[in-house]
Design an enzyme around this catalytic site. Structure first.
Site, PDB file in Angstrom:
ATOM      1  N   TYR A  18      74.416  93.433  -0.968  1.00 39.12           N
ATOM      2  CA  TYR A  18      73.537  92.987   0.114  1.00 39.12           C
ATOM      3  C   TYR A  18      74.366  92.589   1.335  1.00 39.12           C
ATOM      4  CZ  TYR A  18      69.773  90.620   2.565  1.00 39.12           C
ATOM      5  OH  TYR A  18      68.849  90.236   3.506  1.00 39.12           O
ATOM      6  N   HIS A  22      74.470  94.495   5.137  1.00 44.57           N
ATOM      7  CA  HIS A  22      74.193  93.796   6.383  1.00 44.57           C
ATOM      8  C   HIS A  22      75.412  93.701   7.298  1.00 44.57           C
ATOM      9  CE1 HIS A  22      70.417  93.033   4.444  1.00 44.57           C
ATOM     10  NE2 HIS A  22      69.947  92.774   5.652  1.00 44.57           N
ATOM     11  N   TYR A  41      68.134  86.783  15.855  1.00 47.73           N
ATOM     12  CA  TYR A  41      67.815  86.942  14.430  1.00 47.73           C
ATOM     13  C   TYR A  41      69.077  86.765  13.598  1.00 47.73           C
ATOM     14  CZ  TYR A  41      65.729  89.280  10.289  1.00 47.73           C
ATOM     15  OH  TYR A  41      65.254  89.587   9.047  1.00 47.73           O
ATOM     16  N   TRP A  76      64.149 101.253   5.784  1.00 47.86           N
ATOM     17  CA  TRP A  76      64.962 100.059   5.495  1.00 47.86           C
ATOM     18  C   TRP A  76      64.311  99.210   4.403  1.00 47.86           C
ATOM     19  CZ3 TRP A  76      69.765  98.536   6.763  1.00 47.86           C
ATOM     20  CH2 TRP A  76      70.110  97.206   6.511  1.00 47.86           C
TER      21      TRP A  76
END
Length: 106
Positions: A18, A22, A41, A76
């Site tokens: 993960y 990212h 964000y 996504w």
């Protein structure tokens, strides 16, 4: 500008991947987020998989709907779904339930 914070849970056995995903978010996904009103964000990930998301937007519902209408978001979300616990067969973006802000120091 509204501040939005949400929690999700990344599966323990997928945390490393993960983080890697990212570190290299698709350019078209980054562009779509910006164009759909997702600003400032950030995602924060604890070692046990607790994921804290934070963003600023004029209208969270409109920003979510705009992203849901993009092709890149569909790809996504499908790609990211296996990383999360307790999605109830939904997409990760559908599981983002904003927390209630109780204090803010400006």
């Amino acid at each position: 500008m509204r501040r939005v914070c949400f929690l999700l849970k990344v599966r323990q056995d997928r945390i490393t991947e993960y983080r890697e995903r990212h570190a290299a978010v698709w350019p078209d996904m980054l562009r779509a987020l910006s164009e759909c009103g997702w600003h400032n964000y950030s995602l924060f990930l604890r070692d046990d998989g607790l994921l804290v998301g934070y963003l600023e937007t004029d209208d969270f519902t409109a920003a979510q709907e705009a992203m849901a209408a993009t092709e890149v978001n569909a790809r996504w979300q499908k790609d990211m779904a296996p990383f999360f616990e307790a999605l109830d067969d939904g997409r990760p973006d559908e599981a983002m339930k904003p927390l209630t802000e109780v204090f803010h120091l400006a």
